[in-house]
Design a protein around this motif. Structure first.
Motif, PDB file in Angstrom:
ATOM      1  N   GLY A 127      -1.285   2.798   3.628  1.00  0.00           N
ATOM      2  CA  GLY A 127      -2.250   2.000   4.364  1.00  0.00           C
ATOM      3  C   GLY A 127      -2.650   2.724   5.640  1.00  0.00           C
TER       4      GLY A 127
ATOM      5  N   ALA B  99       3.042   2.028   5.281  1.00  0.00           N
ATOM      6  CA  ALA B  99       3.051   2.778   4.021  1.00  0.00           C
ATOM      7  C   ALA B  99       4.396   2.638   3.323  1.00  0.00           C
ATOM      8  CB  ALA B  99       2.754   4.255   4.284  1.00  0.00           C
TER       9      ALA B  99
ATOM     10  N   THR C 186      -1.219  -1.293  10.027  1.00  0.00           N
ATOM     11  CA  THR C 186      -1.047  -0.855   8.639  1.00  0.00           C
ATOM     12  C   THR C 186       0.246  -0.057   8.494  1.00  0.00           C
ATOM     13  OG1 THR C 186      -2.479   1.031   9.140  1.00  0.00           O
ATOM     14  CG2 THR C 186      -3.477  -0.846   8.009  1.00  0.00           C
TER      15      THR C 186
ATOM     16  N   ALA D 238       0.830  -1.198   0.000  1.00  0.00           N
ATOM     17  CA  ALA D 238       0.000   0.000   0.000  1.00  0.00           C
ATOM     18  C   ALA D 238       0.868   1.252   0.000  1.00  0.00           C
ATOM     19  CB  ALA D 238      -0.911   0.006   1.223  1.00  0.00           C
TER      20      ALA D 238
ATOM     21  N   GLY E 243       4.295  -1.060   3.373  1.00  0.00           N
ATOM     22  CA  GLY E 243       2.967  -1.019   2.774  1.00  0.00           C
ATOM     23  C   GLY E 243       2.157  -2.270   3.022  1.00  0.00           C
TER      24      GLY E 243
ATOM     25  N   ASP F  74      -6.263   2.323   1.694  1.00  0.00           N
ATOM     26  CA  ASP F  74      -5.020   2.872   1.147  1.00  0.00           C
ATOM     27  C   ASP F  74      -5.385   4.257   0.634  1.00  0.00           C
ATOM     28  OD1 ASP F  74      -2.775   3.647  -0.269  1.00  0.00           O
ATOM     29  OD2 ASP F  74      -2.461   1.709  -1.231  1.00  0.00           O
TER      30      ASP F  74
ATOM     31  N   SER G 146      -3.911   5.323  -2.876  1.00  0.00           N
ATOM     32  CA  SER G 146      -4.292   4.487  -4.019  1.00  0.00           C
ATOM     33  C   SER G 146      -5.802   4.408  -4.204  1.00  0.00           C
ATOM     34  CB  SER G 146      -3.734   3.066  -3.864  1.00  0.00           C
ATOM     35  OG  SER G 146      -2.322   3.069  -3.888  1.00  0.00           O
TER      36      SER G 146
END
Length: 282
Positions: free
Chosen positions: A14, A248, A246, A11, A264, A28, A31
């Motif tokens: 995230g 990134a 989460t 992600a 991610g 995300d 995205s």
């Protein structure tokens, strides 16, 4: 603690993990995606969203409220549709919604922020049956909130200020007595979660893990992760003894990605103290 990457999806940003209906849901932001992970069978599903999903919160009536760039939307996973429920922060078109939380009373708390992370145009908001209320202004990047087990203390993160604030909360959801709860030296504080003993677990963006704080604000532990940009933690599983995290990979150089190939990804680790039940809006 054994940390496992349960979904190496890469992600960009995230965020917003929540445990609901036997699965871990998260977004995300960069995205424009919502993701669902079912640990019982490993099933993974994804939905495309309108721009900038900051969080999702389960609704008592079914589906979710999703914080998108310009406001709160109802999301139906069965159809994949989004319907505007409430516009937010119309006076600041450069803002977006970022991170949210539903308390035990069914109230939604969330933040707005300058999408570029520069101007202090973000605020902390509350949304419930009475409507939308701005609770605390003046943030560049907001994260959280989270709440103590007794529902009397709300925690909110000023990420660029490296500060976690605490507020008193009354029965009607009014806030007072904003005060310093903790400061973060390792990276930047990102999304928090609170367990049943009142310990606050705060993700560290650029800090390679999660810091743990006692209810009095003392730093009492750190959990290391194999990537730098850790964005938020949430308790899940049938006993709420799994911490999902989460991460990134936005803005990482090729060299940094080679050093942290799981950036991610969605991670999980077992914990001894369970988390609080997931709040449901409505």
């Amino acid at each position: 603690m054994t940390v496992t990457c349960v979904w190496p999806l890469g992600a960009l940003l995230g965020e917003g993990p929540v445990w609901h209906d036997g699965a871990l849901w998260f977004v995300d932001i960069k995205s424009d995606r919502i993701h669902r992970f079912d640990p019982a069978n490993g099933d993974r599903r994804s939905w495309t969203t309108p721009p900038r999903p900051g969080f999702l919160a389960p609704r008592r009536s079914g589906g979710f409220i999703v914080g998108l760039k310009r406001g709160l939307h109802d999301f139906d996973p069965a159809s994949g549709t989004f319907l505007l429920r409430q516009e937010v922060d119309a006076d600041h078109p450069g803002n977006r919604l970022n991170d949210g939380f539903v308390d035990a009373a069914g109230r939604l708390w969330f933040g707005t922020m300058d999408d570029a992370g520069r101007a202090p145009t973000g605020s902390l908001w509350r949304y419930d049956a009475r409507g939308l209320a701005m609770m605390d202004p003046g943030y560049r990047i907001t994260n959280g909130p989270a709440m103590s087990p007794d529902g009397r203390t709300l925690y909110h993160v000023d990420t660029l200020g490296r500060t976690i604030y605490a507020f008193d909360v009354d029965a009607g959801g009014a806030l007072s007595n904003r005060r310093l709860f903790a400061t973060v030296a390792r990276g930047y504080p990102d999304g928090p979660a609170v367990d049943a003993e009142g310990t606050l677990w705060c993700a560290l963006y650029g800090g390679w893990g999660i810091d743990r704080f006692a209810p009095d604000g003392r730093l009492i532990g750190h959990v290391a992760l194999p990537c730098a940009a850790v964005t938020k933690a949430a308790f899940g599983g049938p006993d709420r003894r799994t911490l999902y995290v989460t991460t990134a990979r936005q803005e990482l150089s090729p060299a940094a990605l080679a050093e942290q190939p799981l950036a991610g990804g969605l991670f999980a680790l077992p914990v001894a103290v369970p988390g609080l039940p997931q709040g449901v809006f409505g």
